[in-house]
Design an enzyme around this catalytic site. Structure first.
Site, short mmCIF file in Angstrom:
data_model
loop_
_atom_site.label_atom_id
_atom_site.label_comp_id
_atom_site.label_asym_id
_atom_site.label_seq_id
_atom_site.Cartn_x
_atom_site.Cartn_y
_atom_site.Cartn_z
N LEU A 108 1.48 -30.39 -22.44
CA LEU A 108 1.81 -31.23 -21.29
C LEU A 108 3.31 -31.50 -21.35
O LEU A 108 3.88 -31.64 -22.43
CB LEU A 108 1.05 -32.56 -21.35
CG LEU A 108 -0.48 -32.50 -21.22
CD1 LEU A 108 -1.08 -33.89 -21.40
CD2 LEU A 108 -0.90 -31.92 -19.87
N ASP A 109 3.94 -31.57 -20.18
CA ASP A 109 5.37 -31.84 -20.14
C ASP A 109 5.69 -33.16 -20.83
O ASP A 109 4.83 -34.05 -20.95
CB ASP A 109 5.87 -31.89 -18.70
CG ASP A 109 5.72 -30.55 -17.98
OD1 ASP A 109 5.60 -29.53 -18.67
OD2 ASP A 109 5.72 -30.55 -16.74
N LYS A 110 6.93 -33.32 -21.22
CA LYS A 110 7.35 -34.54 -21.92
C LYS A 110 7.03 -35.79 -21.12
O LYS A 110 6.61 -36.81 -21.68
CB LYS A 110 8.84 -34.47 -22.23
CG LYS A 110 9.38 -35.66 -23.01
CD LYS A 110 10.86 -35.50 -23.32
CE LYS A 110 11.40 -36.71 -24.06
NZ LYS A 110 12.84 -36.60 -24.36
N HIS A 225 5.04 -25.81 -15.71
CA HIS A 225 5.25 -26.87 -14.71
C HIS A 225 4.44 -26.61 -13.44
O HIS A 225 4.89 -26.93 -12.33
CB HIS A 225 6.73 -26.97 -14.34
CG HIS A 225 7.62 -27.41 -15.45
ND1 HIS A 225 7.27 -28.36 -16.38
CD2 HIS A 225 8.88 -27.01 -15.78
CE1 HIS A 225 8.28 -28.54 -17.23
NE2 HIS A 225 9.25 -27.73 -16.90
#
Length: 280
Positions: A108-110, A225
């Site tokens: 998962l993105d930051k 993303h």
């Protein structure tokens, strides 16, 4: 249950987090270990988990090969096992679990929150991440602007991303929508709006008359993303993103961001059955 293969005593104890190999060797020589009721001084003794009874300081060692951890990943940490600059999801775990060397299944993105599975079961992780499996992943997102039927239809047909890739069909539903100025007091939008504000602040790129939508999206792939890029492709911007499901696993509402727990026996059984069903 599959019979375990014999392994060195110090390897077994190290895998369970009782210390480094050198520390365990010293303690074994000092009489810390028993096998089948008898003291042993040889840390290289080969033992069979599930067959031999191993004791460490008179407590029975209950060996397990794999761990399965359900985490509510918070924003601000990265989905990695180690990093010299950033805090990772592994840093949130207890030392006892770190000894199993778990890793995140996917990423998962930051700034994205939500469900993240961590395990050291490489085979299961590979099957969940394999592009051929098309494992569904469900997200909820706070999106700037209205999300109408036309956008939902575009998602259902497949969206062309900025690199020309056309996504697989995705299911999109709007759960709530309102002016951004009313989001903080809205019965549905208030919670995700508050999380967004805690992560990125408010008002930096919002106009008083703009609207926002709280949506649920299920995709069957995991491009870089992807959710954010899908909305950018239709002229919308994701302000906050949370994953709530992956395959049969659901985000536990009792877990606050940053909290985790091991999978229950029922969850693990369902996950393994799902893996079998998808392999047919």
């Amino acid at each position: 249950m599959m019979k375990m293969k014999p392994m060195r005593l110090d390897k077994l104890l190290g895998h369970m987090g009782y210390g480094s190999r050198n520390e365990i060797r010293v303690m074994v020589r000092q009489g810390a270990a028993k096998v089948n009721g008898r003291p042993v001084k040889d840390s290289g003794l080969r033992v069979t988990p599930g067959q031999d009874v191993i004791e460490w300081f008179d407590e029975v060692v209950r060996y397990r090969e794999f761990v399965y951890i359900l985490m509510h990943k918070p924003a601000g940490v990265i989905s990695a096992t180690e990093d010299f600059r950033e805090r990772t999801v592994i840093d949130l775990l207890d030392d006892g679990l770190e000894a199993f060397e778990p890793f995140p299944v996917g990423r998962l993105d930051k700034d994205t929150e939500g469900l993240l599975l961590l395990t050291n079961d490489g085979k299961l992780a590979h099957e969940l991440l394999s592009p051929r499996k098309h494992v569904p992943k469900t997200y909820r997102a706070l999106v700037k602007g209205d999300v109408d039927d036309q956008i939902a239809n575009q998602f259902r047909l497949g969206v062309t991303l900025d690199d020309g890739y056309v996504t697989m069909p995705a299911s999109l539903a709007v759960l709530a929508a309102a002016p951004i100025s009313e989001a903080a007091g809205h019965p549905v939008l208030a919670e995700p709006y508050a999380r967004m504000g805690a992560i990125r602040g408010r008002g930096t790129d919002e106009k008083a008359n703009e609207r926002c939508s709280w949506i649920e999206l299920t995709i069957h792939e995991g491009k870089f993303h992807q959710v954010k890029r899908m909305f950018e492709a239709v002229g919308r911007h994701v302000m906050y993103l949370r994953r709530i499901a992956m395959g049969p696993l659901q985000l536990d509402p009792a877990l606050a961001p940053g909290q985790w727990r091991e999978l229950t026996e029922t969850e693990l059984a369902v996950l393994k059955q799902y893996r079998k069903d998808e392999s047919v």
